[in-house]
Design an enzyme around this catalytic site. Structure first.
Site, PDB file in Angstrom:
ATOM      1  CE1 TYR A 574      -5.978  -3.435  -6.491  1.00 27.00           C
ATOM      2  CE2 TYR A 574      -4.010  -2.226  -7.124  1.00 27.00           C
ATOM      3  CZ  TYR A 574      -5.058  -2.437  -6.247  1.00 27.00           C
ATOM      4  OH  TYR A 574      -5.177  -1.663  -5.125  1.00 27.00           O
ATOM      5  NE  ARG A 717       3.138   6.758   2.074  1.00 20.74           N
ATOM      6  CZ  ARG A 717       3.857   5.877   2.720  1.00 20.74           C
ATOM      7  NH1 ARG A 717       3.419   5.362   3.850  1.00 20.74           N
ATOM      8  NH2 ARG A 717       5.039   5.479   2.262  1.00 20.74           N
TER       9      ARG A 717
HETATM   10  C1  LIG Z   1      -3.929   6.870  -0.535  1.00 23.37           C
HETATM   11  C2  LIG Z   1      -3.083   6.117  -1.520  1.00 23.37           C
HETATM   12  C3  LIG Z   1      -3.662   5.630  -2.677  1.00 23.37           C
HETATM   13  C4  LIG Z   1      -2.891   4.956  -3.608  1.00 23.37           C
HETATM   14  N1  LIG Z   1      -3.448   4.557  -4.797  1.00 23.37           N
HETATM   15  C5  LIG Z   1      -2.688   4.058  -5.785  1.00 23.37           C
HETATM   16  C6  LIG Z   1      -3.201   3.849  -7.083  1.00 23.37           C
HETATM   17  O1  LIG Z   1      -4.335   4.148  -7.373  1.00 23.37           O
HETATM   18  N2  LIG Z   1      -2.370   3.314  -8.016  1.00 23.37           N
HETATM   19  C7  LIG Z   1      -1.089   2.979  -7.734  1.00 23.37           C
HETATM   20  O2  LIG Z   1      -0.367   2.496  -8.610  1.00 23.37           O
HETATM   21  N3  LIG Z   1      -0.573   3.216  -6.522  1.00 23.37           N
HETATM   22  C8  LIG Z   1      -1.320   3.758  -5.558  1.00 23.37           C
HETATM   23  N4  LIG Z   1      -0.759   4.048  -4.332  1.00 23.37           N
HETATM   24  C9  LIG Z   1       0.653   3.797  -4.118  1.00 23.37           C
HETATM   25  C10 LIG Z   1       1.476   5.063  -4.361  1.00 23.37           C
HETATM   26  O3  LIG Z   1       1.438   5.474  -5.709  1.00 23.37           O
HETATM   27  C11 LIG Z   1       2.941   4.866  -3.953  1.00 23.37           C
HETATM   28  O4  LIG Z   1       3.530   3.882  -4.764  1.00 23.37           O
HETATM   29  C12 LIG Z   1       3.113   4.477  -2.494  1.00 23.37           C
HETATM   30  O5  LIG Z   1       2.257   5.230  -1.657  1.00 23.37           O
HETATM   31  C13 LIG Z   1       4.556   4.694  -2.024  1.00 23.37           C
HETATM   32  O6  LIG Z   1       4.944   6.018  -2.202  1.00 23.37           O
HETATM   33  P1  LIG Z   1       5.045   7.082  -0.972  1.00 23.37           P
HETATM   34  O7  LIG Z   1       5.968   6.480   0.040  1.00 23.37           O
HETATM   35  O8  LIG Z   1       5.604   8.312  -1.612  1.00 23.37           O
HETATM   36  O9  LIG Z   1       3.664   7.264  -0.428  1.00 23.37           O
HETATM   37  C14 LIG Z   1      -1.532   4.716  -3.361  1.00 23.37           C
HETATM   38  C15 LIG Z   1      -0.968   5.183  -2.177  1.00 23.37           C
HETATM   39  C16 LIG Z   1      -1.717   5.895  -1.269  1.00 23.37           C
HETATM   40  C17 LIG Z   1      -1.059   6.411  -0.027  1.00 23.37           C
END
Ligand SMILES: Cc1cc2nc3c(=O)[nH]c(=O)nc-3n(C[C@H](O)[C@H](O)[C@H](O)COP(=O)(O)O)c2cc1C
Ligand SMILES: Cc1cc2nc3c(=O)[nH]c(=O)nc-3n(C[C@H](O)[C@H](O)[C@H](O)COP(=O)(O)OP(=O)(O)OC[C@H]3O[C@@H](n4cnc5c(N)ncnc54)[C@H](O)[C@@H]3O)c2cc1C
Length: 767
Positions: A574, A717
């Site tokens: 971003y 997630r």
């Molecule tokens: C649906 C979705 C939306 C996300 N939106 C953001 C966001 O708005 N800002 C951000 O920093 N990361 C965002 N992420 C990244 C997550 O915060 C996280 O870093 C990433 O999913 C890895 O973590 P996990 O394996 O626990 O899902 C998003 C992830 C998912 C799955």
């Protein structure tokens, strides 16, 4: 079949035995350059499983080996005058010389032809009398190197120096001894493998080795030096080398990690260390060599299996095993290579970090091995977090954490997740229910989705904002609900989409431009996110000033809404991330080029926000700690500097994500795959970090925290499908002291009871 084995180490001998066992008609010649009793090295260690495999393959040699093993359970870690002993580790060791003698005897008994003091040629044309030529000539295999272009050989020389010695001191426990000298740290890995013999490996960083002058030191003097430094562990015993033919510093080695793309070429087959190596600190090289030998003999003798298919199966199956082990071995190797990071840990945490270094041993594995010791760790962790002695052990995830004046009840964080469900930036009932439920689920801290500081700073038309009065009132309603109905704290993540803006909502296609109604986007330089995305306008000074004022306005509104904490999103490609990564920042002014320049604008934004945000409230910064593009992009080492720059400017926590900064980057994905970066930034930069990325089990979280790899653990997630993740984790771990909405108490009690019953049943079935 006529088979030539080059090398009479564990791989060559055991393969010869395994072939003769399956078909006595095979003719097998083993060519070994040494004499039967000359052998480099001392003892090797195995697991119980390896011994079972040996017994199943050949009861005769397997049972002799089993009966001669030295067993031990304890690991002692000596550091800074303290000894940390843990138990239940279950190792077995045998002298390499004795192992080879047992295998030589068995090979002879089965009719294998052993040719000692026989230097084997490395040209396949020397071996035309044989159907198969087995390269079992170890890590320095000459025949493998000769055909390396056909075998895809990759050799990595690791940085630390080590020397493999022996001693008559009998160590009662597997011993790691760390000694601090003016020239640097040196350490020993020592273990008994015989009634009166132990292996004693001394290791150090190359800089320490240089400072100590080992390059010009004769073998005898080097050994005498090791004896004096480790005298207190040796009880008067000397250290010995059994490679006395080596002169000067040749006894000191650098570990060579070997990987081969193909394990066979024409009639040449690689076996054991010739095909792959695994660092000695996880002690699995001999196991791999013996298990390769079993598999190769099995496929070559399976009726009806064509040679090519047999070799393909051998390579595919063994390579998978090897890759798994090499992955753990790499973690372990790196731990010793980056030891400096952990040396200021308290001894108990240092020992925990050492025991879990390969990531094959977790918090719950340690509980199974030595419950009492693990509870000492848990009590230590809780006492430190609470600032006063704690008598009851409790999982590390349920330790509180303080950031400035903010106290978090526990270490679980709901990671920011865009919901793409706002209208004109205004959150609504969906957001109230979404955040409200997750707050009630027990996590200590809840992040909002990336909340945009302007309409043009949104990623999609569905992104939430903080730039209009109605945004403020809706966020105030959500924050109010969270505070009134849970113990969770809530953090506002603020960001600007930059080059990734003006795209569709997530489920309509990530980073895909809108069909209509696109708005112009800007970035550090005119580098589009992908060929399908808009060419961004490089920011002018006036743009920068405007964006800074938008972030400041948003942070003020965030405070007014009652948020407990604020995060600046400087990751994932971003706007601010487009400045930090050299992949997209092509500016020639003071905002491009060096890291200092690339950080200049993100830091201007951060400092302005920090000045507008109350001093009592903490701030974090999300960064991409690895562009996954090698030296072309941000590397984890550079990320330490990025983290430091933000903490020097007043950040309290670095939220360590990675990637999404370059469309073609290739992340190495796996469980906890970004945690090593949180670890590096925390322990090299001496900065509080939050780990995130494919962390989904309670065991992952407890292991990360207790090993000091991060201070907080975020999950995204897992919380989408299970808002009550933390409550469920508390029930599973029988942790009762968690804030739970009284309306939900009965569910929690029942869940805890049922989980306990299931555990008891599983234990009874196992027994
Ligand atoms: C649906 C979705 C939306 C996300 N939106 C953001 C966001 O708005 N800002 C951000 O920093 N990361 C965002 N992420 C990244 C997550 O915060 C996280 O870093 C990433 O999913 C890895 O973590 P996990 O394996 O626990 O899902 C998003 C992830 C998912 C799955
Ligand atoms: C410091 C250290 C500690 C280790 N600790 C452990 C441990 O605890 N547990 C464990 O399982 N593994 C350990 N290993 C690894 C282990 O030693 C190897 O993985 C294992 O020996 C591999 O067996 P191999 O038969 O493939 O190769 P090697 O044991 O290296 O045998 C190769 C043989 O080929 C012979 N040779 C080479 N070239 C020729 C030639 N041209 N002609 C004839 N003969 C030739 C050599 O003399 C040698 O005998 C350790 C290794 C190191 C360096």
């Amino acid at each position: 079949m006529r088979i030539a084995c080059i090398g009479g180490g564990p791989a060559g001998l055991y393969f010869a035995i395994s072939m003769k066992l399956r078909d006595a008609a095979h003719h097998v010649d083993v060519f070994e350059r040494n004499r039967p009793d000359d052998t480099f090295g001392w003892g090797v260690v195995f697991s119980d499983q390896t011994v079972e495999n040996l017994m199943a393959n050949d009861l005769a040699s397997g049972s002799v080996i089993r009966d001669e093993f030295a067993h031990w359970d304890d690991i002692d870690v000596h550091i800074r005058g303290q000894t940390i002993r843990s138990s239940g580790h279950g190792f077995i060791g045998i002298g390499r010389k004795r192992l080879l003698n047992i295998l030589q005897e068995r090979a002879r008994e089965l009719g294998v032809q052993l040719h000692f003091e026989s230097e084997a040629g490395s040209d396949l044309d020397d071996w035309t009398a044989y159907d198969l030529v087995i390269a079992a000539d170890g890590a320095n295999s000459r025949i493998r190197d000769r055909y390396q272009q056909h075998l895809g050989v990759d050799i990595q020389v690791r940085r630390n120096k080590f020397i493999w010695l022996g001693t008559h001191k009998v160590f009662g426990a597997f011993t790691f001894a760390f000694e601090h000298l003016p020239e640097g740290w040196v350490w020993a890995h020592a273990y008994r493998f015989d009634d009166d013999l132990s292996t004693f490996i001394v290791e150090m960083e190359p800089e320490t080795w240089d400072r100590l002058g080992f390059a010009d030191m004769e073998q005898k003097a080097a050994i005498a030096w090791c004896e004096s430094v480790f005298a207190k562990y040796l009880d008067g015993h000397s250290l010995m080398s059994n490679a006395s033919h080596l002169r000067g510093s040749a006894l000191w080695l650098n570990f060579r990690r070997i990987v081969c793309d193909r394990w066979f070429y024409r009639n040449l087959i690689l076996l054991g260390d010739a095909a792959h190596t695994a660092h000695f600190s996880i002690g699995s090289g001999t196991k791999l060599a013996l298990e390769d030998a079993i598999k190769l003999a099995e496929v070559l003798n399976r009726p009806g299996l064509a040679r090519e298919d047999a070799l393909q199966e051998y390579q595919a199956e063994r390579n998978l095993e090897v890759l798994k082990l090499q992955n753990s071995a790499r973690n372990s190797t790196e731990w010793f290579e980056t030891l400096e990071r952990y040396l200021d840990f308290e001894p108990i945490q240092f020992a925990y970090s050492l025991l879990t270094r390969s990531q094959r041993v977790s918090h719950e594995n340690l509980r199974l091995r030595d419950k009492a010791w693990l509870e000492v760790v848990e009590r230590w962790f809780q006492s430190k977090a609470r600032g006063s002695p704690v008598n009851e052990p409790a999982p590390p995830m349920f330790a509180p954490y303080r950031l400035r004046e903010l106290r978090l009840e526990n270490r679980i964080v709901v990671s920011p997740m865009a919901m793409y469900s706002a209208e004109d930036g205004t959150p609504n009932d969906f957001h109230l229910v979404h955040y409200g439920t997750r707050a009630q689920g027990g996590a200590g801290l809840l992040y909002t989705e990336m909340t945009c500081v302007s309409a043009d700073g949104r990623i999609t038309p569905g992104c939430a904002g903080m730039y209009a009065p109605e945004h403020l009132s809706e966020w105030t309603r959500i924050v109010g609900f969270v505070h009134a109905n849970s113990a969770a704290k809530i953090c506002l993540q603020l960001g600007h989409s930059g080059p990734k803006g003006s795209t569709k909502v997530g489920w309509e296609g990530y980073d895909v431009p809108l069909d209509s109604g696109n708005w112009p986007v800007m970035a550090a330089s005119d580098v589009p996110w992908s060929p399908n995305n808009q060419n961004p306008r490089p920011m002018t000074r006036a743009d920068m000033d405007e964006v800074i004022s938008q972030f400041v306005a948003a942070v003020r509104m965030g405070d007014e809404a009652g948020f407990d904490m604020c995060e600046l999103h400087a990751a994932h490609g971003y706007l601010l991330s487009s400045f930090i990564t050299p992949l997209t920042n092509k500016r020639a002014d003071e905002y491009g080029g060096s890291l200092e320049n690339r950080l200049r604008f993100p830091l201007e934004v951060f400092r302005a926000m920090r000045a507008a945000w109350p001093a009592a409230k903490p701030m974090s910064v999300r960064i991409s700690a690895n562009d996954w593009m090698g030296e072309l992009g941000v590397t984890p080492s550079e990320a330490v500097l990025v983290g430091r720059a933000f903490t020097d400017a007043g950040a309290d926590l670095i939220d360590v994500s990675a990637g999404q900064t370059w469309a073609e980057c290739t992340p190495v994905y796996g469980r906890m795959f970004q945690t090593p970066f949180a670890d590096q930034i925390r322990n090299e930069g001496k900065i509080a970090t939050m780990a995130v990325g494919n962390i989904y089990e309670t065991d992952h979280v407890n292991s990360i925290l207790a090993a000091g790899r991060a201070d907080l653990v975020a999950m995204a997630r897992p919380h989408l499908v299970d808002p009550m993740w933390t409550l469920r984790a508390a029930a599973a771990q029988e942790y009762r002291d968690i804030a739970i909405p009284p309306q939900y108490l009965a569910g929690m009690t029942q869940l805890a009871r049922n989980l306990k019953r299931e555990q008891e049943l599983a234990a009874a079935l196992k027994a």
